[in-house]
Design a protein around this motif. Structure first.
Motif, PDB file in Angstrom:
ATOM      1  N   ALA A 276      -7.725  -6.190  29.600  1.00 51.62           N
ATOM      2  CA  ALA A 276      -9.150  -6.793  29.393  1.00 51.62           C
ATOM      3  C   ALA A 276      -9.654  -7.274  28.168  1.00 51.62           C
ATOM      4  O   ALA A 276      -9.137  -7.025  27.186  1.00 51.62           O
ATOM      5  CB  ALA A 276      -9.989  -5.690  30.170  1.00 51.62           C
ATOM      6  N   ALA A 277     -10.732  -8.173  28.072  1.00 52.29           N
ATOM      7  CA  ALA A 277     -11.222  -8.789  27.152  1.00 52.29           C
ATOM      8  C   ALA A 277     -11.919  -7.399  26.171  1.00 52.29           C
ATOM      9  O   ALA A 277     -12.484  -6.540  26.792  1.00 52.29           O
ATOM     10  CB  ALA A 277     -12.340  -9.691  27.222  1.00 52.29           C
ATOM     11  N   GLY A 291     -15.354  -9.368   9.493  1.00 53.40           N
ATOM     12  CA  GLY A 291     -15.335  -8.328  10.573  1.00 53.40           C
ATOM     13  C   GLY A 291     -14.025  -8.357  11.321  1.00 53.40           C
ATOM     14  O   GLY A 291     -13.043  -8.803  11.025  1.00 53.40           O
ATOM     15  N   THR A 292     -14.412  -7.478  12.223  1.00 53.31           N
ATOM     16  CA  THR A 292     -13.324  -7.244  13.280  1.00 53.31           C
ATOM     17  C   THR A 292     -13.362  -7.903  14.521  1.00 53.31           C
ATOM     18  O   THR A 292     -14.446  -7.842  15.222  1.00 53.31           O
ATOM     19  CB  THR A 292     -13.087  -5.615  13.654  1.00 53.31           C
ATOM     20  N   GLY A 293     -12.510  -8.857  14.878  1.00 55.27           N
ATOM     21  CA  GLY A 293     -12.550  -9.874  15.899  1.00 55.27           C
ATOM     22  C   GLY A 293     -12.150  -9.141  17.159  1.00 55.27           C
ATOM     23  O   GLY A 293     -11.350  -8.431  17.493  1.00 55.27           O
ATOM     24  N   GLY A 294     -13.052  -9.756  18.318  1.00 57.05           N
ATOM     25  CA  GLY A 294     -12.536  -9.309  19.675  1.00 57.05           C
ATOM     26  C   GLY A 294     -11.307 -10.090  20.090  1.00 57.05           C
ATOM     27  O   GLY A 294     -10.899 -10.903  19.268  1.00 57.05           O
ATOM     28  N   SER A 295     -11.015  -9.781  21.134  1.00 54.54           N
ATOM     29  CA  SER A 295     -10.163 -10.724  21.947  1.00 54.54           C
ATOM     30  C   SER A 295     -10.255 -11.018  23.205  1.00 54.54           C
ATOM     31  O   SER A 295     -11.003 -10.141  23.820  1.00 54.54           O
ATOM     32  CB  SER A 295      -8.686  -9.761  21.880  1.00 54.54           C
ATOM     33  N   ALA A 296      -9.688 -12.137  23.764  1.00 55.65           N
ATOM     34  CA  ALA A 296      -9.899 -12.614  25.310  1.00 55.65           C
ATOM     35  C   ALA A 296      -9.094 -11.958  25.932  1.00 55.65           C
ATOM     36  O   ALA A 296      -8.082 -11.213  25.567  1.00 55.65           O
ATOM     37  CB  ALA A 296      -9.946 -14.024  25.182  1.00 55.65           C
ATOM     38  N   ALA A 297      -9.269 -11.816  27.372  1.00 57.64           N
ATOM     39  CA  ALA A 297      -8.424 -11.206  28.409  1.00 57.64           C
ATOM     40  C   ALA A 297      -7.159 -11.980  28.324  1.00 57.64           C
ATOM     41  O   ALA A 297      -7.026 -13.183  28.307  1.00 57.64           O
ATOM     42  CB  ALA A 297      -9.124 -11.118  29.763  1.00 57.64           C
ATOM     43  N   TYR A 298      -6.048 -11.188  28.573  1.00 61.31           N
ATOM     44  CA  TYR A 298      -4.768 -11.658  28.638  1.00 61.31           C
ATOM     45  C   TYR A 298      -3.806 -11.004  29.571  1.00 61.31           C
ATOM     46  O   TYR A 298      -3.932  -9.626  29.836  1.00 61.31           O
ATOM     47  CB  TYR A 298      -4.123 -12.042  27.353  1.00 61.31           C
ATOM     48  N   TYR A 299      -2.725 -11.845  29.778  1.00 61.95           N
ATOM     49  CA  TYR A 299      -1.689 -10.856  30.448  1.00 61.95           C
ATOM     50  C   TYR A 299      -0.201 -10.751  29.534  1.00 61.95           C
ATOM     51  O   TYR A 299      -0.124 -11.649  28.489  1.00 61.95           O
ATOM     52  CB  TYR A 299      -1.148 -11.726  31.627  1.00 61.95           C
ATOM     53  N   SER A 300       0.542  -9.573  29.538  1.00 58.20           N
ATOM     54  CA  SER A 300       1.554  -9.655  28.595  1.00 58.20           C
ATOM     55  C   SER A 300       2.633  -9.348  29.803  1.00 58.20           C
ATOM     56  O   SER A 300       2.570  -8.908  30.865  1.00 58.20           O
ATOM     57  CB  SER A 300       1.489  -8.548  27.910  1.00 58.20           C
ATOM     58  N   CYS A 301       3.995  -9.713  29.362  1.00 61.86           N
ATOM     59  CA  CYS A 301       5.326  -9.239  30.011  1.00 61.86           C
ATOM     60  C   CYS A 301       5.994  -8.148  29.517  1.00 61.86           C
ATOM     61  O   CYS A 301       6.280  -8.189  28.452  1.00 61.86           O
ATOM     62  CB  CYS A 301       6.160 -10.577  30.165  1.00 61.86           C
TER      63      CYS A 301
END
Length: 652
Positions: A276-277, A291-301
């Motif tokens: 999840a993001a 600052g501390t950057g957020g992250s977008a939602a993604y999938y991983s293998c």
């Protein structure tokens, strides 16, 4: 005076002959007997001549039917020995026999022969003997009949645009074939050209154009100077710290396939792990990362990938050293190797939310390449958009272009062509308007921020500082494949067509939309080349676009395409999962195909060694799409297209 006694009729009976000599009633029989022979000849001749005329008429019809059927069967096939092929002769003879059966009208000694003329017309000669009935009494026992016929495939003024898939898979060989797909294509297209040229009437213009496509198309040589921007912004990097601590940098380039083969397959697939993001914490740090950057939602293998079992053997063939002037200065060394690979290579790739495990099976796959090394030093780079003066693009690039302004389109309905200028195939660029102009591709400038290698999925849109090298698509030629230059419509000689086809080289992935877009631009009678593509001297021109591919859409996010580095430029796709990039390409292909057909261009789609999908079938329409599994079927397909394009007629 004594009177004379009157004469008295003799009462003595007359003889038979005397009576006959004086009897006129018998003349009728003599006259009838004398005229019987000429009357018999006249009537009998009329009857026999009527039978012969009927036989000749039917024989002519049968001869015409035979050569018409044979010429239709021949299609666009080129015959090098000047002899009617047996399969063609079989069809012609069958139609002749159906129209004039052996023994029809009492005829005998029926013959039918066909010949191939220099202009690929098929001529025929039919003979038969018709036995006489009454005329046989007079010694005329047979009436020989001979007829001639000829069928020819003719073309009016015609433009043919060949949009040809030259992706890497075209180097493979279909099951049952002895030549690669690209070699089969070369021969079939050349044969198709020969037939069209041989069949055109005097004064007829037939023109040919070619658009080889893969990741992109090469059209720079066809564009006017003011159709291209003066500067453009690329996903690249700039050096922010100078060289320090020299070391030897080595890379491999100039790959060439010598022999052997490899085949890719999917051996497993599973759902990717969803992340999840996360929200960022803000901050006021440096220009490129406070600052501390957020992250977008993604999938991983996260599943296991099978261990590789392939082995590679490199053999040094030659070595050359030369001065390298740096900085830093030193020696540049080029070692030329031959590599032989056998076995299996496994990797996992994320496609949307699905992880696919691939296997590449090598069979004595032999390549040659250069291993180049020269002095380098540690560098610090700012990876991000860089604007470049591209006014010298003709000398600095291969001729492939990035597309002009567009927007994200996820449906074939309601397209705004005032924004999707890439899909407005007739729009002529306005000088000084970058939105309407094309942008030259500079593969060596492009860096995939912030991917350390081709198997990672760590894209970052914001600029990033990094002391090493991120992944560079140009290090893999298939990711930036720039095909042979496209050709505008023109009359061409056989040698020109043959040389051009021989120059096509398989490389890259399959992006169908850019092939259809540029095929449409080059054949449209109302667009970029309207003056050249107009009807000739008031005579209408029929226009055909033949789109040939050997595969489904196959995109790679790492590829540098006509739309830039897609996950970073996001001009037509924003890394969404539905539709994924493949789906986006197919939607735009469908839109471009419809735009081509609106210009009164007949579109033919040919799948070679692949299964046709619904997008391709819908583009062509019923009767205009074909699926060819091997070289023979490809030849038959082009025969059918030629028959549909031309006008089959009796010419003699």
């Amino acid at each position: 005076m004594a009177g004379r006694e009157p004469e008295r009729k003799s009462s003595r009976p007359r003889g038979v002959l005397t009576r006959l000599a004086h009897d006129r009633a018998g003349n009728t029989f003599a006259l009838v007997a004398a005229s019987l022979a000429p009357l018999l000849a006249l009537v009998g001749g009329g009857i026999d001549m009527g039978r012969s005329y009927l036989s000749q008429s039917r024989l002519q019809q049968a001869c015409d039917a035979g050569v018409l059927a044979a010429r239709k069967k021949l299609g666009s096939a080129a015959v090098v020995d000047g002899i009617v092929p047996s399969s063609v002769a079989e069809v012609g003879n069958r139609f002749f026999n159906l129209n004039f059966r052996d023994g029809a009208y009492g005829s005998e000694d029926r013959t039918f022969t066909m010949s191939l003329e220099e202009n690929y017309a098929i001529s025929g000669e039919a003979t038969v003997n018709v036995p006489t009935t009454i005329m046989a009494i007079f010694g005329n026992e047979n009436m020989p009949i001979q007829v001639d016929c000829e069928a020819q495939l003719n073309f009016s003024n015609t433009d043919v645009m060949m949009v040809l898939d030259t992706t890497g898979s075209m180097g493979q060989t279909n099951a049952g074939d002895s030549v690669s797909r690209i070699d089969a294509l070369r021969q079939v297209v050349l044969d198709f050209y020969k037939q069209l040229e041989a069949s055109k009437s005097p004064g007829t213009r037939v023109r040919y154009g070619f658009v080889p496509y893969a990741v992109n198309v090469n059209v720079g040589g066809l564009l006017a100077d003011d159709w291209v921007v003066d500067e453009w912004t690329y996903q690249s990097r700039t050096k922010v710290v100078d060289y320090d601590k020299p070391y030897t940098y080595t890379y491999e380039a100039n790959w060439k396939t010598i022999s052997g083969s490899y085949a890719d397959s999917v051996v497993n697939s599973y759902a990717g792990t969803y992340h999840a993001a996360t929200a960022g914490s803000g901050g006021s740090g440096s220009e490129y990362g406070g600052g501390t950057g957020g992250s977008a939602a993604y999938y991983s293998c996260d599943g296991a990938t099978p261990a590789d079992t392939f082995a590679r053997t490199d053999t040094l063939l030659s070595s050359v050293s030369e001065p390298y002037f740096g900085p830093p200065a030193g020696t540049k060394k080029t070692d030329h190797y031959r590599r032989v690979t056998n076995g299996n290579d496994y990797w996992t790739s994320l496609s949307g939310g699905t992880c696919k495990v691939y296997k590449r099976a090598y069979v004595t796959y032999t390549q040659e390449f250069d291993r180049i090394s020269y002095p380098k030093a540690d560098e610090t780079w700012l990876y991000g958009p860089v604007t470049k003066d591209v006014s010298n693009w003709r000398a600095e690039t291969s001729g492939c272009m990035e597309e002009r302004q567009t927007y994200e389109i996820y449906s074939t309905e309601g397209v705004d062509f005032s924004q999707a200028l890439d899909l407005d195939i007739d729009r002529v660029p306005t000088a000084g308007d970058p939105a309407s102009q094309w942008r030259p591709m500079y593969p060596d400038l492009i860096w995939a921020r912030a991917l350390p290698n081709e198997k990672s999925n760590a894209w970052k849109v914001a600029p990033v500082k990094y002391s090493g090298n991120y992944f560079k698509p140009a290090t893999y030629s298939g990711l930036v494949a720039c095909p042979r230059p496209a050709l505008k419509l023109d009359e061409m000689s056989e040698g020109e067509v043959s040389s051009y086809l021989a120059s096509l080289t398989p490389n890259g992935q399959t992006y169908h939309d850019i092939g259809m877009i540029w095929g449409g631009r080059l054949i449209s009678p109302t667009g970029l080349f309207a003056e050249e593509n107009a009807d000739l001297e008031g005579k209408p021109t029929t226009r055909h676009l033949i789109f040939l591919t050997d595969g489904q859409t196959e995109s790679k996010e790492l590829s540098y395409t006509a739309y830039g580095l897609e996950p970073l430029d996001m001009r037509r796709w924003d890394k969404r999962l539905d539709p994924h990039l493949n789906g986006t390409i197919e939607i735009r292909f469908a839109i471009a195909c419809d735009e081509v057909k609106k210009r009164n261009v007949t579109v033919w789609v040919v799948g070679f060694g692949t299964t046709m999908n619904d997008v391709m079938k819908t583009c062509a329409g019923d009767g205009h799409w074909f699926q060819a599994d091997d070289a023979d079927q490809l030849k038959d397909t082009f025969n059918k297209i030629a028959k549909a394009m031309g006008e089959l007629r009796i010419s003699k």
